[in-house]
Design a protein around this motif. Structure first.
Motif, PDB file in Angstrom:
ATOM      1  N   ILE A 165       0.944  -1.257   0.013  1.00 41.20           N
ATOM      2  CA  ILE A 165      -0.021   0.073   0.017  1.00 41.20           C
ATOM      3  C   ILE A 165       0.887   1.265  -0.070  1.00 41.20           C
ATOM      4  O   ILE A 165       0.816   2.119  -0.821  1.00 41.20           O
ATOM      5  N   SER A 166       1.925   1.279   0.715  1.00 43.41           N
ATOM      6  CA  SER A 166       2.988   2.221   0.924  1.00 43.41           C
ATOM      7  C   SER A 166       3.404   2.719  -0.521  1.00 43.41           C
ATOM      8  O   SER A 166       3.639   3.835  -0.925  1.00 43.41           O
ATOM      9  N   LYS A 167       3.825   1.607  -1.382  1.00 45.12           N
ATOM     10  CA  LYS A 167       4.377   1.907  -2.370  1.00 45.12           C
ATOM     11  C   LYS A 167       3.534   2.103  -3.664  1.00 45.12           C
ATOM     12  O   LYS A 167       3.677   3.196  -4.429  1.00 45.12           O
ATOM     13  N   GLU A 168       2.182   1.470  -3.463  1.00 42.32           N
ATOM     14  CA  GLU A 168       1.275   1.711  -4.689  1.00 42.32           C
ATOM     15  C   GLU A 168       0.547   2.808  -4.523  1.00 42.32           C
ATOM     16  O   GLU A 168      -0.023   3.305  -5.543  1.00 42.32           O
ATOM     17  N   LEU A 169      -0.017   3.023  -3.267  1.00 42.32           N
ATOM     18  CA  LEU A 169      -0.868   4.060  -3.133  1.00 42.32           C
ATOM     19  C   LEU A 169      -0.537   5.147  -2.101  1.00 42.32           C
ATOM     20  O   LEU A 169      -1.222   5.331  -1.125  1.00 42.32           O
ATOM     21  N   PRO A 170       0.643   5.398  -2.155  1.00 40.46           N
ATOM     22  CA  PRO A 170       1.169   6.519  -0.895  1.00 40.46           C
ATOM     23  C   PRO A 170       0.462   7.587  -0.960  1.00 40.46           C
ATOM     24  O   PRO A 170       0.289   8.221   0.172  1.00 40.46           O
ATOM     25  N   THR A 171      -0.223   8.403  -1.809  1.00 44.07           N
ATOM     26  CA  THR A 171      -1.079   9.528  -1.643  1.00 44.07           C
ATOM     27  C   THR A 171      -2.243   9.219  -1.171  1.00 44.07           C
ATOM     28  O   THR A 171      -2.949  10.339  -0.639  1.00 44.07           O
ATOM     29  N   MET A 172      -2.819   8.091  -1.555  1.00 47.21           N
ATOM     30  CA  MET A 172      -4.339   7.602  -1.311  1.00 47.21           C
ATOM     31  C   MET A 172      -4.516   7.296   0.258  1.00 47.21           C
ATOM     32  O   MET A 172      -5.514   7.499   0.624  1.00 47.21           O
ATOM     33  N   VAL A 173      -3.424   6.665   0.744  1.00 50.31           N
ATOM     34  CA  VAL A 173      -3.604   5.939   1.956  1.00 50.31           C
ATOM     35  C   VAL A 173      -2.577   6.460   2.665  1.00 50.31           C
ATOM     36  O   VAL A 173      -1.382   5.584   2.999  1.00 50.31           O
ATOM     37  N   GLY A 178      -1.855   3.724  12.231  1.00 51.27           N
ATOM     38  CA  GLY A 178      -2.677   3.987  11.115  1.00 51.27           C
ATOM     39  C   GLY A 178      -2.980   2.729  10.175  1.00 51.27           C
ATOM     40  O   GLY A 178      -4.124   2.215   9.653  1.00 51.27           O
ATOM     41  N   LEU A 179      -1.845   1.666  10.018  1.00 52.89           N
ATOM     42  CA  LEU A 179      -2.294   0.391   9.612  1.00 52.89           C
ATOM     43  C   LEU A 179      -3.371  -0.461  10.281  1.00 52.89           C
ATOM     44  O   LEU A 179      -4.131  -0.805   9.854  1.00 52.89           O
ATOM     45  N   ASN A 180      -3.027  -0.302  11.659  1.00 50.79           N
ATOM     46  CA  ASN A 180      -4.311  -1.068  12.372  1.00 50.79           C
ATOM     47  C   ASN A 180      -5.614  -0.562  12.021  1.00 50.79           C
ATOM     48  O   ASN A 180      -6.555  -1.233  12.169  1.00 50.79           O
ATOM     49  N   LYS A 181      -5.614   0.791  12.096  1.00 52.05           N
ATOM     50  CA  LYS A 181      -7.021   1.544  11.876  1.00 52.05           C
ATOM     51  C   LYS A 181      -7.443   1.146  10.157  1.00 52.05           C
ATOM     52  O   LYS A 181      -8.741   0.782  10.144  1.00 52.05           O
ATOM     53  N   LEU A 182      -6.735   0.897   9.594  1.00 50.44           N
ATOM     54  CA  LEU A 182      -7.016   0.692   8.020  1.00 50.44           C
ATOM     55  C   LEU A 182      -7.509  -0.866   8.109  1.00 50.44           C
ATOM     56  O   LEU A 182      -8.481  -1.215   7.546  1.00 50.44           O
ATOM     57  N   GLN A 239     -11.890  -3.928  -1.438  1.00 49.42           N
ATOM     58  CA  GLN A 239     -12.678  -3.175  -0.680  1.00 49.42           C
ATOM     59  C   GLN A 239     -12.122  -1.575  -0.493  1.00 49.42           C
ATOM     60  O   GLN A 239     -12.921  -0.445  -0.554  1.00 49.42           O
ATOM     61  N   LEU A 240     -10.915  -1.686  -0.348  1.00 52.52           N
ATOM     62  CA  LEU A 240     -10.218  -0.509  -0.226  1.00 52.52           C
ATOM     63  C   LEU A 240      -9.963   0.408  -1.509  1.00 52.52           C
ATOM     64  O   LEU A 240     -10.296   1.461  -1.544  1.00 52.52           O
TER      65      LEU A 240
END
Length: 125
Positions: free
Chosen positions: A59-67, A75-79, A98-99
């Motif tokens: 997620i950090s690599k593929e969607l860094p600005t979105m997540v 933050g990971l636990n909340k997600l 779903q994300l």
């Protein structure tokens, strides 16, 4: 369960750029293919689900600005909680999708509001 995507060997070998009938994919289709491919390749064991750490890295690599919040443990636990992933369980593709769906809907809502504002400004002129 494994998913087929655009980079399957059958599709790649059947697609020939020189062919006048070559399939053209939209930017959206290519982006979706990238996300699907990278989800499935994020596990070094090719598992059907990702560990929380594999998911966080992907997620950090593929969607860094979105997540943005997924970079830290809180933050990971909340997600993961928002995705209904139980603690200690792997993140399945359906959870990841779903994300993606949630992010796409949020982005569409922002774009829709932006267009409405532009329309109002145009009608006032």
């Amino acid at each position: 369960m494994k998913y087929r995507h655009f980079t399957s060997p059958a599709l790649v070998s059947a697609w020939d750029e020189t062919s006048p009938m070559a399939t053209q994919y939209t930017d959206l289709e290519l982006a979706i293919n990238t996300l699907v491919t990278n989800f499935h390749s994020a596990s070094p064991t090719n598992a059907d689900s990702l560990t929380a750490q594999e998911f966080q890295s992907m997620i950090s690599k593929e969607l860094p600005t979105m997540v943005k919040t997924a970079g830290d443990q809180e933050g990971l636990n909340k997600l993961l909680t928002d995705l209904n992933v139980e603690e200690g369980k792997g993140v399945a593709f359906k959870d990841f999708w779903q994300l993606v769906d949630s992010l796409a809907n949020a982005q569409f809502g922002l774009l829709s509001k932006e267009k409405q504002v532009k329309c109002v400004k145009c009608s006032l002129m």
